[in-house]
Design a protein around this motif. Structure first.
Motif, short mmCIF file in Angstrom:
data_model
loop_
_atom_site.label_atom_id
_atom_site.label_comp_id
_atom_site.label_asym_id
_atom_site.label_seq_id
_atom_site.Cartn_x
_atom_site.Cartn_y
_atom_site.Cartn_z
N PHE A 94 90.94 2.77 18.60
CA PHE A 94 90.66 4.14 18.16
C PHE A 94 89.54 4.10 17.12
N SER A 95 88.43 4.78 17.43
CA SER A 95 87.26 4.68 16.54
C SER A 95 86.77 6.03 16.03
N GLN A 109 83.95 0.62 11.43
CA GLN A 109 84.37 -0.22 10.31
C GLN A 109 83.66 -1.56 10.38
N THR A 110 82.78 -1.79 9.39
CA THR A 110 82.04 -3.05 9.36
C THR A 110 82.85 -4.16 8.72
N SER A 111 83.87 -3.78 7.94
CA SER A 111 84.74 -4.79 7.32
C SER A 111 86.08 -4.14 7.02
N THR A 112 87.05 -4.96 6.64
CA THR A 112 88.39 -4.43 6.33
C THR A 112 88.36 -3.59 5.05
N ARG A 113 87.30 -3.76 4.24
CA ARG A 113 87.19 -3.01 2.98
C ARG A 113 86.42 -1.70 3.16
N GLN A 155 84.08 6.44 4.21
CA GLN A 155 83.37 7.58 3.63
C GLN A 155 82.16 7.98 4.47
N VAL A 156 81.55 7.01 5.14
CA VAL A 156 80.39 7.28 5.98
C VAL A 156 80.79 7.17 7.45
N PHE A 157 80.39 8.16 8.25
CA PHE A 157 80.65 8.09 9.69
C PHE A 157 79.48 8.68 10.46
#
Length: 766
Positions: free
Chosen positions: A221-222, A237-241, A245-247
């Motif tokens: 799901f993206s 999601q580029t990382s787990t952190r 906020q940006v999409f």
């Protein structure tokens, strides 16, 4: 607001801007896609006046409601973060969320009391209340919905409508609150959009209006596709952190996944058709301007129509996302401002009589060690200012409000005034409790009553003040009780103070003193409720109390009709009091409340004072049944004759009526009514037989067994007395692979054998 308060508030706004500006500088070059980044921009920083007193059309008073563990608090946490109020994402499991600030909430990972939080989203002010999902704290949801204009119902997309979802939905319907649905946890492997939509249709009897289609399913799901604008919103999601906020936002292209394109086209066509069926104005627009191609209708026209449908409560917009994975929360905030009503769009008949005078409802009380009682007020009309006297109509008292605050969960910002439509926190109202109506003065209430009277309103029928008091909150009867004792008599006063404060905070908590033993008795909504109260007394008030065993709050009724007569002849001092009473008691439906009526011949002969004394005597007798002393229900009393000698006091009349009632109730034969709970157990098929066998031993009745993603959902009714410690037993017999929820269903008469066993047990017989 003092200079220090202004600086603190302005500093918070500029700090929020500087933080987001710094984040933006670190983002690197922007790709060809449009990146949405919601936060304060330099020209978004408002003046202090705009922040404190926004235009009423820009205010949204909303609540988040759902079944336990559907993700309410996590969703709230994301809303605060994306609006720029918090600098880090809190987590329920880590115990660092803003709205779950009590120690008990952070330890258990559940919401216990509703928390109010205020923040801005784009040009709108949102006053949000995060409510509990556990059945023991249903009153918290009830009193929040009483003052809110809209609600967000959060669903676990893998479970659909659950037991407590049904309860809170009924509460929202009772208060005519428009809702938006958010299908959370779309990233779960078992998440199912069509199943959730069907459960909303069939279980809630609502019209779900699907506004988004998910992109990907389960772990893949993206994002979502907005059916109104055909925009594809993707969170990469580029990382787990990654905080979400940006999409990316881009138009859905024919080169995209063909299955997704087909699904979106079908869903949009179904959306246009559904909205046209529900909204006549939109249907007329389609037929006149877009008859050749319905799909050509603009997104703004479609959005306006969805808003009208939502406000009329003909349909509920449905959105998707995953709060824990930081996906889909920003569009939910947009939907809140787009579809849920502003305070001036909700019509409260009573408020119009106050015109521009203050009219507010107290819906929650908290105790602060430094400030004393903090009272949450919903302002319906007029303006609230600190250092002013206000009048409490319910208590007929005038109090001085010292300070006015904006609630940010457990942090509060002082402000100079608050206008209609807002939720405020006041300091200094020491007598006000939940459900009280606050006005500017006694004269203001009288003027409002006169206006209502002149307009031919309810005041003509109900008396002057009845029509200008806002309706309060219905408090359910407690189902559990236990004794509570301090460690030493020297701590008795501290315990009484603690219980008094907790009762003001929580109207569903009842405290009484047993007339026979003199012990203090706690009455609550469930095991967890009483456990939390006990823990709070220890932590917050420093009193180490001992609880007696939990007992069930039974009721009593009668078996057949009976009549009785009694005469009281007593001399007190130099006055002789003589009363004669004849009355009859009749059984009614078990679920019915108790009634009192007068025979025609006696009703006309009695003065209002004597009538009141007779009713007081009957109602006093209803509080203690003839078998075990539990309150009565399902009994009607007909007062056939009352003879009173001159000089007899009303107190003696009440005493004689009570004594006569006791005689009649004993002659009518008593029966015990026990609380029966509605039970829902979700368990794997391999453990279903074990759970059914255990329920049979608990006098349970199975109503239905449903399937849900390979699990079985067992619906049953079980006597509350058999459910003590059930959570531990269920965990043991299912190896921790089952969940359950309990809710009071009704009171039912016990069979003769069970009643005899109960009477023996209470009497201490083997």
């Amino acid at each position: 607001m003092g200079v220090r308060g202004c600086r603190a508030f302005s500093g918070m706004l500029w700090g929020r801007y500087l933080l987001t500006a710094g984040l933006r500088c670190c983002r690197g070059p922007v790709s060809c896609h449009v990146f949405r980044h919601y936060s304060f921009l330099p020209d978004d920083v408002k003046s202090l006046k705009a922040v404190v007193s926004p235009d009423i059309s820009k205010i949204r008073n909303i609540g988040i409601m759902a079944h336990i563990d559907a993700g309410k608090t996590t969703t709230t946490e994301r809303m605060l973060y994306y609006s720029g109020y918090t600098r880090a994402l809190g987590d329920v499991d880590d115990g660092d969320t803003v709205t779950d600030f009590m120690a008990q909430e952070r330890e258990r990972g559940i919401t216990i009391q509703s928390a109010a939080v205020t923040f801005d989203w784009k040009t709108h002010r949102i006053n949000l209340i995060d409510t509990p999902g556990h059945v023991d704290f249903t009153l918290e949801v009830e009193r929040a919905l009483r003052v809110l204009d809209g609600a967000v119902a959060v669903f676990d997309a893998s479970a659909g409508v659950e037991a407590q979802t049904l309860t809170v939905w009924r509460q929202a319907e009772k208060h005519h609150v428009p809702c938006v649905c958010f299908l959370n946890k779309m990233d779960k492997p078992a998440a199912n959009l069509s199943f959730s939509i069907e459960s909303i249709k069939h279980k809630l009897k609502a019209n779900p209006v699907l506004l988004q289609v998910p992109v990907g399913s389960g772990r893949n799901f993206s994002g979502v596709v907005d059916l109104l604008t055909n925009q594809k919103l993707t969170w990469k999601q580029t990382s787990t952190r990654d905080d979400g906020q940006v999409f990316e936002s881009e138009p859905l292209d024919q080169s995209d996944d063909p299955d997704l394109v087909r699904e979106v086209n079908e869903a949009r066509a179904a959306l246009i058709e559904q909205v046209a069926d529900l909204d006549d104005e939109f249907a007329e627009l389609l037929l006149t301007d877009f008859s050749d191609n319905f799909d050509a209708v603009s997104s703004s026209k479609l959005q306006d129509a969805v808003r009208r449908v939502t406000l009329a409560r003909k349909g509920v917009p449905v959105l998707c996302g995953s709060s824990l994975r930081n996906k889909g929360v920003q569009p939910l905030l947009d939907a809140i401002t787009a579809y849920l009503p502003a305070p001036d769009e909700r019509h409260h008949d009573l408020v119009r009589w106050y015109k521009d005078d203050l009219c507010a409802l107290a819906f929650k009380v908290l105790h602060d060690k430094q400030r004393g009682p903090l009272v949450f007020l919903r302002i319906y009309s007029g303006t609230l200012k600190p250092q002013t006297a206000v009048h409490n109509i319910n208590r007929n008292s005038t109090e001085r409000m010292s300070r006015l605050l904006v609630p940010f969960a457990d942090q509060h910002v002082e402000i100079p005034s608050m206008t209609a439509g807002n939720i405020a926190l006041t300091v200094g109202l020491k007598q006000t409790v939940t459900g009280d109506t606050i006005v500017s003065s006694k004269a203001s209430a009288a003027a409002a009553a006169r206006r209502a009277h002149n307009a031919g309103g309810a005041a003509k029928r109900q008396g002057e003040h009845a029509s200008v008091v806002l309706s309060g909150v219905e408090v359910p009867d407690p189902v559990f009780f236990c004794t509570i004792e301090p460690p030493t008599m020297s701590k008795q006063a501290d315990l009484e103070n603690a219980l008094s404060c907790l009762q003001r905070e929580d109207p569903s908590l009842k405290v009484r003193v047993d007339p026979d033993s003199g012990q203090t008795v706690l009455c609550g909504m469930g095991e967890l409720h009483i456990e939390i109260v006990h823990d709070r007394i220890r932590r917050e008030y420093g009193v180490e109390t001992q609880l007696g065993p939990l007992q069930v709050a039974y009721r009593e009724s009668i078996l057949h009709e009976a009549s009785a007569a009694d005469t009281l002849d007593r001399t007190v001092g130099e006055r002789r009091h003589v009363v004669s009473v004849e009355l009859a008691v009749t059984p009614r439906r078990i679920a019915a409340s108790c009634e009192v009526a007068f025979a025609e011949e006696s009703a006309g002969q009695l003065s209002a004072e004597i009538k009141e004394a007779v009713e007081s005597g009957v109602n006093g007798a209803y509080l203690q049944g003839p078998l075990l002393g539990y309150p009565l229900q399902g009994v009607a009393t007909l007062v056939q004759r009352v003879s009173v000698e001159p000089g007899t006091s009303p107190a003696m009349v009440s005493a004689c009526v009570s004594r006569c009632m006791l005689k009649a109730l004993r002659l009518a034969g008593g029966r015990v009514l026990e609380p029966v709970m509605s039970l829902e157990v979700t368990v794997g098929e391999e453990r279903l037989g074990t759970v059914l066998g255990d329920l049979a031993q608990r006098r349970g009745t199975v109503r239905d067994i449903q399937s849900r993603h390979g699990d079985k959902v067992l619906l049953a009714t079980v006597p509350l007395a058999e459910m003590m410690g059930y959570s531990t037993i269920l965990r043991t017999i299912t190896s921790g692979n089952a969940t359950f929820s309990l809710e009071l269903d009704t009171y039912e008469a016990m069979n003769q054998q069970d009643q005899s066993n109960l009477l023996k047990r209470v009497a201490g017989l083997p």
